[in-house]
Motif scaffolding. Structure first.
Motif, short mmCIF file in Angstrom:
data_model
loop_
_atom_site.label_atom_id
_atom_site.label_comp_id
_atom_site.label_asym_id
_atom_site.label_seq_id
_atom_site.Cartn_x
_atom_site.Cartn_y
_atom_site.Cartn_z
N THR A 1 4.84 10.72 -8.43
CA THR A 1 3.75 11.69 -8.43
C THR A 1 2.90 11.58 -7.17
N GLY A 2 2.87 10.38 -6.56
CA GLY A 2 2.13 10.21 -5.31
C GLY A 2 2.70 11.09 -4.20
N GLU A 3 4.02 11.24 -4.17
CA GLU A 3 4.66 12.10 -3.17
C GLU A 3 4.28 13.56 -3.39
N VAL A 4 4.26 13.98 -4.65
CA VAL A 4 3.88 15.36 -4.97
C VAL A 4 2.43 15.59 -4.56
N GLU A 5 1.57 14.67 -4.96
CA GLU A 5 0.15 14.82 -4.63
C GLU A 5 -0.07 14.82 -3.12
N GLY A 6 0.65 13.95 -2.39
CA GLY A 6 0.52 13.89 -0.94
C GLY A 6 0.92 15.19 -0.27
N LEU A 7 2.04 15.76 -0.71
CA LEU A 7 2.49 17.03 -0.14
C LEU A 7 1.50 18.15 -0.46
N LEU A 8 1.03 18.21 -1.70
CA LEU A 8 0.06 19.25 -2.06
C LEU A 8 -1.23 19.12 -1.27
N GLU B 1 0.82 -1.21 0.00
CA GLU B 1 0.00 0.00 0.00
C GLU B 1 0.86 1.26 0.00
N THR B 2 0.43 2.22 -0.79
CA THR B 2 0.97 3.57 -0.75
C THR B 2 -0.18 4.44 -0.30
N ARG B 3 0.00 5.11 0.81
CA ARG B 3 -1.13 5.89 1.32
C ARG B 3 -0.66 7.26 1.78
N TRP B 4 -1.61 8.17 1.80
CA TRP B 4 -1.38 9.51 2.30
C TRP B 4 -1.21 9.43 3.81
#
Length: 189
Positions: free
Chosen positions: A173-180, A143-146
């Motif tokens: 892109t998951g890291e970018v989306e999580g930070l945003l 799992e990759t989760r926020w």
């Protein structure tokens, strides 16, 4: 063999896409397209469906985990295993290294993304495999989760410090989306 060579050289595959019939002695014909189709069908029947694993592929440093112990867990005869490590460590490089699928199945352990939109990398990878004739079987392996709004606390704090930071580096892109998403929680979007 064609007489008109390109740039004075022989063509790399001179008989590519040519209808070829071979007649030997008595009129005995070999229909090469039909023989190829039969060979592909036979190889398809003897591949992954029989429990054998002819290929295992990984990107970059992940390939180092494909040691003998791992391979023996996958197959009784590890000598049959062909390990593929593409020279370009990208999903498209992996697809290229695998070659044509010819209707064979490929197991794809990928992340299950929770709390974020799935980045386009995995769906594109699966689509590219399909285009090369593979039947991708998606397996949500981890799992990759926020992590929630708190993941931006250190970013905000460090940016407010006197020394701050000069760059932020993302690997997905998951890291970018999580930070945003986290910054939006702090009304910093």
């Amino acid at each position: 063999m064609p007489e008109n060579y390109a740039f004075g050289r022989r063509p790399p595959v001179p008989l590519w896409n040519q209808e070829i019939k071979i007649v030997v002695g008595e009129p005995m014909e070999f229909n090469l397209p039909e023989l190829r189709k039969m060979a592909l069908s036979d190889s398809r029947d003897s591949s992954s469906s029989s429990g054998r694993w002819p290929r295992i592929a990984a990107l970059g440093k992940d390939a180092e985990l494909l040691d003998r112990d791992f391979i023996q867990k996958m197959c009784e005869n590890p000598e049959r295993i062909r390990i593929l490590v593409p020279p370009i460590a990208t999903p498209s490089g992996l697809v290229e290294a695998l070659g044509l699928g010819l209707g064979r199945k490929v197991l794809c352990p990928v992340p299950l993304v929770i709390g974020l939109d799935e980045p386009p990398v995995v769906p594109k990878f699966l689509e590219d495999l399909s285009k090369r004739g593979w039947i991708p079987v998606r397996l949500d392996a981890y799992e990759t989760r926020w992590a929630g709004a708190k993941c931006a606390v250190d970013v905000v704090r460090k940016s407010e410090e006197e020394c701050g930071f000069d760059a932020i580096v993302f690997t997905s892109t998951g890291e970018v989306e999580g930070l945003l998403k986290s910054l939006k929680e702090f009304d910093l979007d």
